[in-house]
Design an enzyme around this catalytic site. Structure first.
Site, short mmCIF file in Angstrom:
data_model
loop_
_atom_site.label_atom_id
_atom_site.label_comp_id
_atom_site.label_asym_id
_atom_site.label_seq_id
_atom_site.Cartn_x
_atom_site.Cartn_y
_atom_site.Cartn_z
N ASN A 152 -84.43 6.54 -7.09
CA ASN A 152 -85.26 6.43 -8.30
C ASN A 152 -86.38 7.46 -8.29
OD1 ASN A 152 -84.60 4.15 -10.31
ND2 ASN A 152 -84.21 3.21 -8.30
N HIS A 210 -87.08 -3.08 -11.01
CA HIS A 210 -86.40 -4.18 -10.32
C HIS A 210 -84.96 -4.24 -10.81
CE1 HIS A 210 -86.03 -7.88 -8.06
NE2 HIS A 210 -85.41 -8.40 -9.09
C1 GAR Z 1 -83.39 0.07 -6.42
O1 GAR Z 1 -82.21 -0.54 -6.87
C2 GAR Z 1 -84.61 -0.68 -6.92
O2 GAR Z 1 -84.44 -1.22 -8.20
C3 GAR Z 1 -84.74 -1.77 -5.88
O3 GAR Z 1 -84.46 -1.12 -4.67
C4 GAR Z 1 -83.52 -0.06 -4.90
C5 GAR Z 1 -84.08 1.19 -4.27
O4 GAR Z 1 -83.19 2.26 -4.40
N1 GAR Z 1 -86.04 -2.36 -5.91
C6 GAR Z 1 -86.25 -3.67 -5.70
O5 GAR Z 1 -85.38 -4.43 -5.37
C7 GAR Z 1 -87.70 -4.12 -5.86
N2 GAR Z 1 -87.80 -5.54 -5.94
P1 GAR Z 1 -83.71 3.75 -4.32
O6 GAR Z 1 -84.54 3.85 -3.04
O7 GAR Z 1 -82.47 4.57 -4.24
O8 GAR Z 1 -84.54 4.04 -5.54
#
Ligand code: GAR
Length: 212
Positions: free
Chosen positions: A20, A115
């Site tokens: 992200n 989220h």
């Molecule tokens: C993502 O899916 C984000 O939405 C989630 O962690 C992942 C991180 O992926 N966040 C949560 O669960 C927060 N409660 P990334 O490091 O590749 O962005």
């Protein structure tokens, strides 16, 4: 005289992969946002996302939660690190820590989180497993302002995906992640452009904001 947009500064917090964060950095670059990505900070020194940030010439920092004996001490160290970069906005991009109320209050109205569920459904971890177990037909992602309530707070943007009979946690997660990468950069851009704010607990999005 051409009015130059106000330059804003953001700090992005990650805990791992950082996809992200990468989507936001790439959108800022390709769409030429009036923004300085002041730093990417992780609570884990082995976060793969830190490598991407370094390759982009973005300052990085690690505030390792395991170095602190209490949540309060960790949050205070994190706050000191963040505030060293004087950001207008702090972006939680897969930052997998529960934050204390003083920390959240300090950044009230300038702390955004993504989220992987359609909040208020499925707060917490393993959201895709929760969605499959509940048998919902729609799942998705939510961008929201952070409040002291875990995975709650005024909603800025959401995107839904269908849940298919054939879905596993992984296939569902991949479809949701695609949407995360679409809506999170949009929401951050709105804030940068002064088109998104929080007033008395209510989200205000300017009518001129490009829709997600
Ligand atoms: C993502 O899916 C984000 O939405 C989630 O962690 C992942 C991180 O992926 N966040 C949560 O669960 C927060 N409660 P990334 O490091 O590749 O962005």
């Amino acid at each position: 005289m051409v009015k130059m947009p106000t330059m804003r500064s953001i700090v992005i917090l990650i805990s791992g992969r950082g996809s992200n964060m990468e989507a936001i950095v790439r959108a800022a670059q390709t769409e030429n946002w009036p923004v300085s990505i002041a730093a990417v900070i992780s609570n884990r020194s082995d976060s793969p996302g830190l490598d991407f940030a370094r390759q982009q010439g973005i300052a990085t920092a690690v505030v390792a939660n395991r170095d602190y004996s209490s949540r309060e001490q960790f949050d205070e160290a994190l706050r000191t690190s963040i505030d060293g970069f004087s950001p207008d906005l702090v972006v939680l991009a897969g930052f997998l820590r529960i934050l204390t109320t003083p920390f959240v209050d300090h950044y009230a109205g300038r702390l955004l989180n993504i989220h992987p569920s359609l909040l208020p459904s499925f707060p917490g971890m393993a959201t895709h497993r929760q969605a499959l177990a509940a048998g919902v037909k729609l799942h998705g992602a939510t961008v929201h302002f952070v409040t002291p309530d875990l995975d709650h707070g005024p909603i800025v943007a959401q995107a839904a995906v269908p849940v298919l009979d054939t879905d596993s946690e992984d296939t569902l997660a991949a479809r949701v992640l695609e949407q995360e990468h679409r809506i999170f950069p949009r929401a951050v851009r709105w804030f940068i452009e002064g088109k998104l704010s929080l007033n008395a607990g209510r989200v205000r999005i300017d009518a001129s904001a490009e829709q997600v």
